[in-house]
Design an enzyme around this catalytic site. Structure first.
Site, short mmCIF file in Angstrom:
data_model
loop_
_atom_site.label_atom_id
_atom_site.label_comp_id
_atom_site.label_asym_id
_atom_site.label_seq_id
_atom_site.Cartn_x
_atom_site.Cartn_y
_atom_site.Cartn_z
CG HIS A 54 59.22 37.01 -42.52
ND1 HIS A 54 59.93 36.79 -41.36
CD2 HIS A 54 57.96 36.58 -42.27
CE1 HIS A 54 59.15 36.22 -40.47
NE2 HIS A 54 57.95 36.08 -40.99
CB SER A 88 56.93 33.29 -41.85
OG SER A 88 55.96 32.28 -41.76
CE LYS A 101 57.80 38.36 -37.58
NZ LYS A 101 56.54 37.87 -38.12
C1 LIG Z 1 55.21 37.65 -37.51
C2 LIG Z 1 54.24 37.63 -38.62
C3 LIG Z 1 53.02 38.31 -38.55
C4 LIG Z 1 52.53 38.94 -37.30
O1 LIG Z 1 53.20 40.08 -36.96
P1 LIG Z 1 53.31 40.50 -35.42
O2 LIG Z 1 53.62 41.94 -35.47
O3 LIG Z 1 54.38 39.67 -34.82
O4 LIG Z 1 51.97 40.21 -34.81
C5 LIG Z 1 52.25 38.34 -39.69
N1 LIG Z 1 52.61 37.72 -40.82
C6 LIG Z 1 53.76 37.02 -40.90
C7 LIG Z 1 54.11 36.36 -42.17
C8 LIG Z 1 54.59 36.95 -39.81
O5 LIG Z 1 55.71 36.21 -39.88
#
Ligand SMILES: *Cc1c(COP(=O)(O)O)cnc(C)c1O
Length: 399
Positions: free
Chosen positions: A218, A190, A249
C-alpha cells in the site's frame, strides 16, 4: 443433498448469523471512481487503485500491444519456457524504480510472500511478525514451519524483547548463523492505514542480527521522493534485505514482486516454490505493469500522487471521528460489531456510495469497519458527496 453440501451449508448459515457472510458483487464497468453494479451507478471508495491507473489508456495500450506481440498466455513456468521478454523488461524497470540491484515478478503479491518467506526460513528458523500483517504473510510464516513470534502492532519494546530472545536461541545453538531471524512488517497497514516505524525497526534488526522484509503493497507509488515507497521515505533504502510489493494496487495491473540484491533474486529463482511451480504471469498483465512503473516515475505520476495527498488532507475529521489526520489513502471508519458494519455499508449503498464492510477474519472480531480508500481519480466533490451521505446516514441512525 450430499453430505458435503449439507455440512458446508451449516457452516455458511453460522457465518450469516455472525454477520460474517461474504458474497461477490458483479461490477459491470471498469475500475474508476464511479462503477456500475447492476443498474446502479455508485461512487466507489473501496478500490486500491490509488493512482487511478487500472483503467488508464497507457496501461490498456501496453496490454493490447503485448497480446498482439506475445499472445494471451505465457505457456509455462518461467524456468520451463515462459520467461518472455516482457517479464524481463518489467523486472529491469522495477529494480531501477526501487533503486535495488534486481527484482522478481510473481503471479500475485500473495504468491510472492508465500514463495519468498518459505525460501528464506525453515523449521530451524524464527519469523517475527507485527500483529496486523496481511494474511499472505501469516500463511507464508505458517507454511515455512519456522517458529512464529508476534509483537503487538508497531510495539518496538515487544519487538526488541523478541529479538533478544531470538538472539539467545542463536547463542545456545552451536551454529553462529542459525537460527535465521526474519522480521516481517507492512509499511502502510492495509486495514488501518497507519505506518510502521521502519527506521526504528531497522535499528533493532541490525542490532540483533536479524533480517527485515517489508511489504510495501500500500506504499509503492505513494511515498518518498521517487515514490518508491515508505522504505525510501523513511531513509531506509539499502537497509532492508527484502522488499515486497504488488502490481495490483497503485500500479493498476496484477501480479506481485520482490526487490533486493541480485543474490536474493537468484536465490528466489532457485528456491521460491510459488515462482518455480506456477505458470508465468500473462504478457498483458506484465506489460501493463511496466507502463504503470513508467507513469509513476514520470511527471504525471508525480501529479497523480500530489492530487491524492491533497484529497487525503481534505478528509473531514467528522467522517471517522479521527483522532489524528490520515497518513495514507486508507481511512478506517470504526464500527465494531460485524452486523452493524454490514448494515451501515448497505445503507450507504442505498445512497449510491460503495464501501464494503471489512470484517473478521480480515480484521479482529469486534473490530469491523468501513474502509474508505481514496484515489487520485476522485475529486473533492466526490469526497464531499461521501461526507454528506455519511453524515445523513449517521444522523438517520441516531434518531
Ligand atoms: C493486497 C495485499 C497483498 C497481496 O497482493 P496481491 O497482489 O493482491 O496478491 C499483500 N500484502 C498486502 C499488505 C496487501 O494488502
Amino acid at each position: 443433498m450430499t453430505d458435503c453440501d449439507s455440512q458446508l451449508r451449516d457452516e455458511l448459515s453460522a457465518l450469516r448469523q455472525q454477520g460474517l457472510y461474504r458474497e461477490l458483487k458483479q461490477v459491470d464497468s471498469p475500475q474508476q471512481p464511479r462503477i456500475q453494479i447492476g443498474k446502479q451507478v455508485v461512487l466507489n471508495f473501496s478500490s486500491n487503485d490509488y493512482l487511478g491507473l487500472a483503467n488508464h489508456p497507457k496501461l490498456k495500450e501496453a496490454a493490447l500491444e503485448a497480446v498482439a506481440r506475445y499472445g494471451a498466455g505465457a505457456g509455462a513456468s518461467r524456468l520451463i519456457c515462459g520467461s518472455l521478454a516482457p517479464h524481463h523488461a518489467l523486472e529491469e524497470r522495477l529494480a531501477t524504480f526501487k533503486g535495488t540491484q534486481a527484482a522478481l515478478a510473481f503471479s500475485t503479491g500473495y504468491a510472492a510472500a508465500l514463495g519468498t518467506i518459505c525460501a528464506i526460513v525453515g523449521p530451524d528458523d524464527i519469523v517475527i511478525l507485527d500483529k496486523l500483517v496481511h494474511a499472505c504473510i501469516i500463511d507464508a510464516a505458517r507454511l515455512s514451519k519456522a517458529k512464529i513470534r508476534v509483537f503487538r502492532h508497531n510495539d518496538l519494546n515487544e519487538l526488541e524483547d523478541l529479538l533478544k530472545w531470538a538472539g539467545q536461541q542463536r547463542k545456545a545453538s552451536a551454529n553462529t548463523t542459525s537460527p535465521r531471524v526474519l522480521v516481517v512488517t507492512e509499511s502502510v497497514f492495509s486495514m488501518d492505514g497507519d505506518l510502521a516505524p521502519l527506521k526504528e525497526i531497522g535499528v533493532l534488526k541490525e542490532t540483533h542480527g536479524a533480517w527485515l522484509m517489508v511489504d510495501e503493497a500500500h506504499a509503492t507509488g505513494l511515498y518518498g521522493l521517487h515514490r518508491r515507497g515508505l522504505v525510501e521515505a523513511s531513509g531506509m533504502s539499502g537497509r532492508v534485505e527484502i522488499q515486497m510489493g504488488t502490481l495490483g494496487k497503485a500500479l493498476g495491473a496484477a501480479g506481485g514482486f520482490i526487490t533486493g540484491s541480485r543474490t536474493l533474486i537468484d536465490f528466489l529463482i532457485n528456491k521460491a516454490r510459488s515462482f518455480i511451480f506456477s505458470t508465468a504471469p500473462v504478457p498483458a498483465a506484465v506489460a501493463a505493469a511496466s507502463a504503470a512503473v513508467d507513469l509513476v516515475q514520470a511527471g504525471s505520476g508525480e501529479q497523480a500522487c500530489r492530487d491524492l495527498w491533497e484529497l487525503v488532507s481534505n478528509v473531514p475529521a467528522t467522517v471517522a471521528g479521527l483522532e489524528s489526520k490520515p497518513v495514507s489513502p486508507i481511512v478506517p471508519i470504526h464500527i465494531g460489531d460485524e452486523s452493524a458494519a454490514v448494515a451501515q455499508a448497505t445503507a450507504l449503498r442505498k445512497r449510491n456510495i460503495y464501501i464494503p464492510a471489512i470484517r473478521y477474519p480480515t480484521v479482529a472480531r469486534g473490530r469491523a469497519r468501513l474502509r474508505l480508500t481514496l484515489t487520485a481519480a476522485h475529486t473533492r466533490a466526490d469526497l464531499e458527496q461521501f461526507a454528506s451521505a455519511f453524515a445523513a446516514e449517521t444522523s438517520a441512525h441516531a434518531t
